[in-house]
Design a protein around this motif. Structure first.
Motif, PDB file in Angstrom:
ATOM      1  N   VAL A 249      28.203 -16.043   6.883  1.00 11.31           N
ATOM      2  CA  VAL A 249      27.853 -16.884   8.026  1.00 11.31           C
ATOM      3  C   VAL A 249      28.950 -16.813   9.083  1.00 11.31           C
ATOM      4  CG1 VAL A 249      27.492 -19.279   8.769  1.00 11.31           C
ATOM      5  CG2 VAL A 249      26.343 -18.425   6.711  1.00 11.31           C
ATOM      6  N   LEU A 250      30.217 -16.893   8.635  1.00 10.27           N
ATOM      7  CA  LEU A 250      31.333 -16.793   9.578  1.00 10.27           C
ATOM      8  C   LEU A 250      31.356 -15.444  10.287  1.00 10.27           C
ATOM      9  CD1 LEU A 250      34.232 -18.518   7.617  1.00 10.27           C
ATOM     10  CD2 LEU A 250      33.221 -19.287   9.768  1.00 10.27           C
ATOM     11  N   GLU A 251      31.074 -14.371   9.534  1.00 11.55           N
ATOM     12  CA  GLU A 251      31.026 -13.046  10.158  1.00 11.55           C
ATOM     13  C   GLU A 251      30.036 -13.035  11.317  1.00 11.55           C
ATOM     14  OE1 GLU A 251      32.017  -9.536   6.949  1.00 11.55           O
ATOM     15  OE2 GLU A 251      29.941 -10.170   7.179  1.00 11.55           O
ATOM     16  N   GLU A 252      28.865 -13.590  11.059  1.00 13.40           N
ATOM     17  CA  GLU A 252      27.838 -13.604  12.105  1.00 13.40           C
ATOM     18  C   GLU A 252      28.264 -14.479  13.286  1.00 13.40           C
ATOM     19  OE1 GLU A 252      23.192 -14.838  12.719  1.00 13.40           O
ATOM     20  OE2 GLU A 252      23.856 -14.195  10.736  1.00 13.40           O
ATOM     21  N   ALA A 253      28.781 -15.672  12.983  1.00 13.98           N
ATOM     22  CA  ALA A 253      29.168 -16.601  14.046  1.00 13.98           C
ATOM     23  C   ALA A 253      30.325 -16.061  14.871  1.00 13.98           C
ATOM     24  CB  ALA A 253      29.529 -17.963  13.457  1.00 13.98           C
ATOM     25  N   LEU A 254      31.284 -15.421  14.205  1.00 13.58           N
ATOM     26  CA  LEU A 254      32.468 -14.928  14.893  1.00 13.58           C
ATOM     27  C   LEU A 254      32.312 -13.501  15.421  1.00 13.58           C
ATOM     28  CD1 LEU A 254      35.182 -16.256  12.405  1.00 13.58           C
ATOM     29  CD2 LEU A 254      34.607 -17.197  14.646  1.00 13.58           C
ATOM     30  N   GLY A 255      31.236 -12.832  15.004  1.00 16.76           N
ATOM     31  CA  GLY A 255      31.077 -11.439  15.408  1.00 16.76           C
ATOM     32  C   GLY A 255      32.168 -10.569  14.828  1.00 16.76           C
ATOM     33  N   GLN A 256      32.583 -10.886  13.599  1.00 13.62           N
ATOM     34  CA  GLN A 256      33.699 -10.205  12.946  1.00 13.62           C
ATOM     35  C   GLN A 256      33.205  -9.676  11.597  1.00 13.62           C
ATOM     36  OE1 GLN A 256      37.264 -12.555  12.822  1.00 13.62           O
ATOM     37  NE2 GLN A 256      38.262 -11.188  11.387  1.00 13.62           N
ATOM     38  N   PRO A 257      32.740  -8.404  11.540  1.00  8.23           N
ATOM     39  CA  PRO A 257      32.068  -7.892  10.349  1.00  8.23           C
ATOM     40  C   PRO A 257      32.964  -7.500   9.183  1.00  8.23           C
ATOM     41  CG  PRO A 257      32.195  -6.179  11.998  1.00  8.23           C
ATOM     42  CD  PRO A 257      32.767  -7.430  12.628  1.00  8.23           C
ATOM     43  N   ASP A 258      34.241  -7.828   9.220  1.00  2.99           N
ATOM     44  CA  ASP A 258      35.146  -7.388   8.154  1.00  2.99           C
ATOM     45  C   ASP A 258      35.504  -8.466   7.141  1.00  2.99           C
ATOM     46  OD1 ASP A 258      36.625  -8.871   9.954  1.00  2.99           O
ATOM     47  OD2 ASP A 258      38.377  -7.571   9.867  1.00  2.99           O
ATOM     48  N   LEU A 259      34.984  -9.682   7.276  1.00  2.00           N
ATOM     49  CA  LEU A 259      35.395 -10.772   6.389  1.00  2.00           C
ATOM     50  C   LEU A 259      34.894 -10.580   4.962  1.00  2.00           C
ATOM     51  CD1 LEU A 259      34.875 -13.832   8.771  1.00  2.00           C
ATOM     52  CD2 LEU A 259      36.995 -12.594   8.276  1.00  2.00           C
ATOM     53  N   VAL A 260      33.601 -10.263   4.779  1.00  2.00           N
ATOM     54  CA  VAL A 260      33.048 -10.081   3.431  1.00  2.00           C
ATOM     55  C   VAL A 260      33.685  -8.875   2.744  1.00  2.00           C
ATOM     56  CG1 VAL A 260      30.960  -9.554   2.099  1.00  2.00           C
ATOM     57  CG2 VAL A 260      30.905 -11.350   3.852  1.00  2.00           C
ATOM     58  N   PRO A 261      33.760  -7.706   3.401  1.00  2.00           N
ATOM     59  CA  PRO A 261      34.413  -6.572   2.724  1.00  2.00           C
ATOM     60  C   PRO A 261      35.869  -6.856   2.338  1.00  2.00           C
ATOM     61  CG  PRO A 261      33.189  -5.812   4.638  1.00  2.00           C
ATOM     62  CD  PRO A 261      33.169  -7.308   4.678  1.00  2.00           C
ATOM     63  N   LEU A 262      36.591  -7.556   3.207  1.00  5.79           N
ATOM     64  CA  LEU A 262      37.980  -7.900   2.886  1.00  5.79           C
ATOM     65  C   LEU A 262      38.030  -8.800   1.661  1.00  5.79           C
ATOM     66  CD1 LEU A 262      41.037  -8.053   3.544  1.00  5.79           C
ATOM     67  CD2 LEU A 262      40.487 -10.009   4.970  1.00  5.79           C
ATOM     68  N   PHE A 263      37.178  -9.833   1.637  1.00  3.54           N
ATOM     69  CA  PHE A 263      37.145 -10.752   0.506  1.00  3.54           C
ATOM     70  C   PHE A 263      36.778 -10.013  -0.784  1.00  3.54           C
ATOM     71  CE2 PHE A 263      34.800 -13.828  -2.176  1.00  3.54           C
ATOM     72  CZ  PHE A 263      35.866 -14.657  -2.477  1.00  3.54           C
ATOM     73  N   GLU A 264      35.748  -9.173  -0.726  1.00  3.88           N
ATOM     74  CA  GLU A 264      35.337  -8.422  -1.917  1.00  3.88           C
ATOM     75  C   GLU A 264      36.463  -7.528  -2.423  1.00  3.88           C
ATOM     76  OE1 GLU A 264      31.782  -6.521  -0.505  1.00  3.88           O
ATOM     77  OE2 GLU A 264      30.534  -8.260  -1.026  1.00  3.88           O
ATOM     78  N   ALA A 265      37.179  -6.901  -1.506  1.00  5.10           N
ATOM     79  CA  ALA A 265      38.304  -6.053  -1.906  1.00  5.10           C
ATOM     80  C   ALA A 265      39.396  -6.878  -2.575  1.00  5.10           C
ATOM     81  CB  ALA A 265      38.863  -5.308  -0.694  1.00  5.10           C
ATOM     82  N   GLU A 266      39.674  -8.062  -2.049  1.00  3.97           N
ATOM     83  CA  GLU A 266      40.704  -8.915  -2.646  1.00  3.97           C
ATOM     84  C   GLU A 266      40.274  -9.462  -4.005  1.00  3.97           C
ATOM     85  OE1 GLU A 266      43.778  -9.039  -1.771  1.00  3.97           O
ATOM     86  OE2 GLU A 266      43.385  -7.841   0.018  1.00  3.97           O
ATOM     87  N   VAL A 267      38.980  -9.771  -4.157  1.00  2.00           N
ATOM     88  CA  VAL A 267      38.475 -10.215  -5.467  1.00  2.00           C
ATOM     89  C   VAL A 267      38.662  -9.098  -6.481  1.00  2.00           C
ATOM     90  CG1 VAL A 267      36.397 -10.835  -6.768  1.00  2.00           C
ATOM     91  CG2 VAL A 267      36.869 -11.953  -4.572  1.00  2.00           C
ATOM     92  N   GLU A 268      38.278  -7.888  -6.105  1.00  4.01           N
ATOM     93  CA  GLU A 268      38.437  -6.734  -7.019  1.00  4.01           C
ATOM     94  C   GLU A 268      39.910  -6.497  -7.332  1.00  4.01           C
ATOM     95  OE1 GLU A 268      36.170  -5.051  -8.806  1.00  4.01           O
ATOM     96  OE2 GLU A 268      34.888  -6.637  -7.997  1.00  4.01           O
ATOM     97  N   ARG A 269      40.747  -6.624  -6.336  1.00  2.00           N
ATOM     98  CA  ARG A 269      42.189  -6.452  -6.543  1.00  2.00           C
ATOM     99  C   ARG A 269      42.718  -7.494  -7.532  1.00  2.00           C
ATOM    100  NH1 ARG A 269      47.070  -7.346  -2.321  1.00  2.00           N
ATOM    101  NH2 ARG A 269      48.596  -6.188  -3.482  1.00  2.00           N
ATOM    102  N   SER A 270      42.256  -8.751  -7.401  1.00  3.84           N
ATOM    103  CA  SER A 270      42.725  -9.811  -8.308  1.00  3.84           C
ATOM    104  C   SER A 270      42.222  -9.577  -9.731  1.00  3.84           C
ATOM    105  CB  SER A 270      42.294 -11.186  -7.808  1.00  3.84           C
ATOM    106  OG  SER A 270      40.911 -11.403  -7.988  1.00  3.84           O
ATOM    107  N   ARG A 271      41.043  -9.031  -9.878  1.00  2.69           N
ATOM    108  CA  ARG A 271      40.503  -8.715 -11.223  1.00  2.69           C
ATOM    109  C   ARG A 271      41.303  -7.609 -11.887  1.00  2.69           C
ATOM    110  NH1 ARG A 271      34.210  -9.236  -9.454  1.00  2.69           N
ATOM    111  NH2 ARG A 271      34.103 -11.495  -9.685  1.00  2.69           N
ATOM    112  N   GLY A 272      41.775  -6.668 -11.082  1.00  2.00           N
ATOM    113  CA  GLY A 272      42.588  -5.578 -11.617  1.00  2.00           C
ATOM    114  C   GLY A 272      43.915  -6.065 -12.151  1.00  2.00           C
ATOM    115  N   ARG A 273      44.433  -7.167 -11.573  1.00  2.00           N
ATOM    116  CA  ARG A 273      45.709  -7.740 -12.012  1.00  2.00           C
ATOM    117  C   ARG A 273      45.540  -8.609 -13.247  1.00  2.00           C
ATOM    118  NH1 ARG A 273      48.843  -9.776  -6.626  1.00  2.00           N
ATOM    119  NH2 ARG A 273      49.239  -7.717  -5.810  1.00  2.00           N
ATOM    120  N   GLY A 274      44.332  -9.198 -13.388  1.00  2.32           N
ATOM    121  CA  GLY A 274      44.126 -10.167 -14.444  1.00  2.32           C
ATOM    122  C   GLY A 274      43.844  -9.542 -15.737  1.00  2.32           C
TER     123      GLY A 274
END
Length: 157
Positions: free
Chosen positions: A132-157
């Motif tokens: 929703v924020l991506e659409e409202a802000l016109g910033q299409p990189d929020l979901v991919p960034l979050f998904e990458a950070e989630v995957e990164r955190s899983r790799g550490r755990g």
């Protein structure tokens, strides 16, 4: 010394003016991190905005009409490079950083929360909210960034 209700007072006044200007925004930085239980020392309130067609000088002018003042001389060059408007809310004495884009320390905060609290977070809700924020802000990189950070955190755990 700022009062305990200072951040709430600051955000209420800021919210009113940003709504009037139709500027989408959200709380970011240490105030947002504190909500999720990862303490970080802070002396300011950070919000991220999407100016759209509004110029940063117009935003500063409008906020100055609501008791916010610049903390430094924010030249156009400074704003372009730093992507932040450093303000102070006169009634509370609290510093306010209006961020015009994400910053590296914001990504560090996301990483810290995911490391400490990933099992307690509603990741699908966060994903939907970011979409929703991506659409409202016109910033299409929020979901991919979050998904990458989630995957990164899983790799550490």
């Amino acid at each position: 010394m700022p009062s305990a209700s200072g951040p709430a007072d600051l955000l209420a006044e800021l919210s009113h003016e940003l709504a009037r200007l139709r500027v989408p925004w959200y709380v970011s930085g240490a105030q947002a991190v504190l909500i999720w239980g990862r303490p970080r020392l802070t002396t300011d309130v950070d919000v991220t905005v999407r100016l759209g067609s509004l110029d940063s000088r117009e935003l500063v002018s409008a906020l100055q009409g609501r008791a916010f003042d610049l903390r430094i001389v924010a030249t156009p060059e400074f704003v372009r490079q730093a992507r932040v408007l450093p303000l102070v809310h006169q009634p509370t004495g609290l510093a306010l950083d209006v961020v015009l884009a994400g910053r590296p320390k914001d990504i560090d905060d996301i990483r810290g929360i995911l490391m400490d609290r990933a099992g307690l977070l509603d990741l699908p809700l966060i994903h939907r909210t970011l979409a929703v924020l991506e659409e409202a802000l016109g910033q299409p990189d929020l979901v991919p960034l979050f998904e990458a950070e989630v995957e990164r955190s899983r790799g550490r755990g």
